[in-house]
Design a protein around this motif. Structure first.
Motif, short mmCIF file in Angstrom:
data_model
loop_
_atom_site.label_atom_id
_atom_site.label_comp_id
_atom_site.label_asym_id
_atom_site.label_seq_id
_atom_site.Cartn_x
_atom_site.Cartn_y
_atom_site.Cartn_z
N GLY A 157 -7.91 -5.41 8.57
CA GLY A 157 -8.11 -6.49 7.63
C GLY A 157 -7.62 -6.31 6.37
O GLY A 157 -7.43 -7.03 5.51
N MET A 158 -7.14 -5.11 5.81
CA MET A 158 -6.64 -4.72 4.42
C MET A 158 -5.05 -4.75 4.55
O MET A 158 -4.36 -4.14 5.40
N ALA A 159 -4.52 -5.71 3.69
CA ALA A 159 -3.12 -5.96 3.71
C ALA A 159 -2.43 -4.72 2.99
O ALA A 159 -2.61 -4.06 2.06
N PHE A 160 -0.99 -4.32 3.42
CA PHE A 160 -0.36 -3.33 2.93
C PHE A 160 0.81 -4.23 2.07
O PHE A 160 1.57 -4.86 2.82
N ASP A 161 0.91 -4.43 0.88
CA ASP A 161 1.74 -5.17 0.03
C ASP A 161 3.21 -4.47 -0.43
O ASP A 161 3.17 -3.17 -0.54
N LYS A 162 4.22 -5.21 -0.51
CA LYS A 162 5.48 -4.60 -0.97
C LYS A 162 5.35 -3.86 -2.10
O LYS A 162 6.10 -2.83 -2.41
N GLU A 163 4.40 -4.50 -3.19
CA GLU A 163 4.22 -3.64 -4.38
C GLU A 163 3.97 -2.13 -4.06
O GLU A 163 4.03 -1.17 -5.18
N GLN A 164 3.21 -1.90 -3.12
CA GLN A 164 2.73 -0.63 -2.64
C GLN A 164 3.73 0.33 -2.35
O GLN A 164 3.84 1.57 -2.52
N SER A 165 4.68 -0.39 -1.85
CA SER A 165 5.73 0.69 -1.32
C SER A 165 6.66 1.38 -2.30
O SER A 165 7.26 2.43 -1.89
N ILE A 166 6.64 0.91 -3.59
CA ILE A 166 7.32 1.65 -4.48
C ILE A 166 6.70 3.05 -4.58
O ILE A 166 7.64 3.97 -4.96
N TYR A 167 5.52 3.41 -4.17
CA TYR A 167 5.00 4.60 -4.43
C TYR A 167 4.75 5.59 -3.19
O TYR A 167 4.24 6.64 -3.20
N CYS A 168 5.51 5.10 -2.13
CA CYS A 168 5.60 5.87 -0.85
C CYS A 168 6.30 6.99 -1.25
O CYS A 168 7.20 7.32 -1.93
N GLU A 169 5.85 8.19 -0.54
CA GLU A 169 6.16 9.64 -0.74
C GLU A 169 5.96 10.32 -2.04
O GLU A 169 6.67 11.16 -2.34
N GLN A 170 5.21 9.41 -2.92
CA GLN A 170 4.78 10.16 -4.18
C GLN A 170 3.45 10.71 -4.00
O GLN A 170 2.84 10.32 -3.03
N GLU A 171 3.17 11.77 -4.85
CA GLU A 171 1.82 12.38 -5.01
C GLU A 171 0.98 11.81 -6.06
O GLU A 171 1.38 11.43 -7.05
N HIS A 172 -0.30 11.34 -5.78
CA HIS A 172 -1.04 10.76 -6.66
C HIS A 172 -2.61 11.43 -6.52
O HIS A 172 -2.80 12.10 -5.59
N VAL A 173 -3.47 10.96 -7.30
CA VAL A 173 -4.83 11.52 -7.30
C VAL A 173 -5.87 10.24 -7.14
O VAL A 173 -5.54 9.16 -7.58
#
Length: 319
Positions: free
Chosen positions: A240-256
């Motif tokens: 039910g939760m969409a994965f948006d193109k805007e989120q693709s910018i952060y792929c393979e990055q480390e975050h908290v």
């Protein structure tokens, strides 16, 4: 909103001009907002709205603010307010148009309408009222993009990148030569050190889950886009939760991990909804409106939501 009161008398920097925003209620695209800004880091904590965890940026109308000299402190601003002219004893005191009590009462539509106490609560906030507080803004109105750059919301180089993406996306849909437009875009992006065109198309009928037990403060790495796509259905959703193109910018990055979200106010209805599955917010990751179809450059900076199966613990966080 009552959540804004604690910031009164304090000094903040303007984060962005809120001359436009996005319609997340009727999905019409961009909306024009007049005389408003977002202030740096000021988001709603939901305290007066049932504990809503959406963390939306506040809209501050210009008439609620005064410009101060760079470096001025909150104490200086408070002192200036304290020395403002006051009414003489002989001058009748005007009746207040708004009080803290009326602000609090206005957070619930059912209270205003006199609905019975056992009815489902319907909340009112800046975001549920956003459509009525704004006017239509067609995507083709070039003046908005000029204002994005003029107000320093978006650097002109970034604006060119966003407009080029939208041109390429439209060309791939409506013109012959899909592979040509894709190769041209990716080639130029590679030369500039920017992300490739985000192709997101899930195929699953039943989407998987993964339990990492993430907590605020945990370090994670966003999986490659290709792996995330393998967890999505035909609508690009995972449970039910969409994965948006805007989120693709952060792929393979480390975050908290910033927080786990369990409930938010549904903007179209004003009712509180609970998440049946895990929902993660990563610190500093918001929608940047780089790839949006009708709301390029929207400064609203909505938090992105993540499933745990789109993330993995970093080496330092693994047991």
């Amino acid at each position: 909103m009552p959540e804004m009161l604690e910031h009164c008398g304090r000094v903040f920097r303007v984060e962005a001009s809120a001359h436009k925003t996005c319609d997340t209620i009727n999905k019409t695209g961009g909306r024009r907002m007049k005389d408003a800004v977002h202030l740096e880091g000021l988001r709603c904590n939901g305290a007066a709205h049932g504990g809503c965890q959406a963390g939306c940026l506040f809209f501050f109308k210009n008439v609620w603010l005064e410009q101060v000299e760079d470096g001025a402190s909150s104490t200086q601003a408070t002192n200036r307010a304290a020395t403002a002219p006051t009414l003489s004893p002989s001058t009748p005191t005007p009746s207040p148009r708004c009080t803290e009590a009326t602000l609090t009462a206005a957070t619930r539509i059912d209270q205003v309408a006199g609905t019975t106490a056992d009815a489902e609560v319907v909340y009112s906030c800046q975001i549920t009222e956003l459509f009525r507080a704004t006017s239509p803004l067609p995507w083709w109105d070039i003046r908005q993009y000029v204002e994005d750059v003029r107000s320093r919301n978006v650097a002109w180089t970034d604006m060119l990148h966003r407009l080029y993406f939208r041109f390429t996306a439209n060309a791939m849909q409506s013109l012959p030569g899909f592979r040509f437009w894709l190769a041209l875009y990716n080639g130029l992006q590679g030369m500039l050190g920017r992300p490739r065109f985000p192709i997101i198309q899930g195929t699953l009928k039943r989407t998987p889950s993964e339990v990492l037990g993430l907590k605020p403060g945990d370090k994670v790495k966003v999986k490659p886009l290709e792996e995330i796509v393998k967890t999505l259905d035909g609508r690009n959703r995972n449970r039910g939760m969409a994965f948006d193109k805007e989120q693709s910018i952060y792929c393979e990055q480390e975050h908290v991990v910033q927080s786990r979200v369990t409930e938010i106010i549904d903007e179209p209805t004003g009712k509180m909804v609970k998440f049946p599955n895990e929902c993660i917010i990563l610190a500093g990751i918001t929608c940047s409106s780089c790839y949006s179809e009708k709301r390029i450059g929207c400064p609203r900076a909505i938090y992105s939501y993540w499933r745990e199966c789109w993330l993995e613990r970093t080496e330092s966080e693994r047991p």
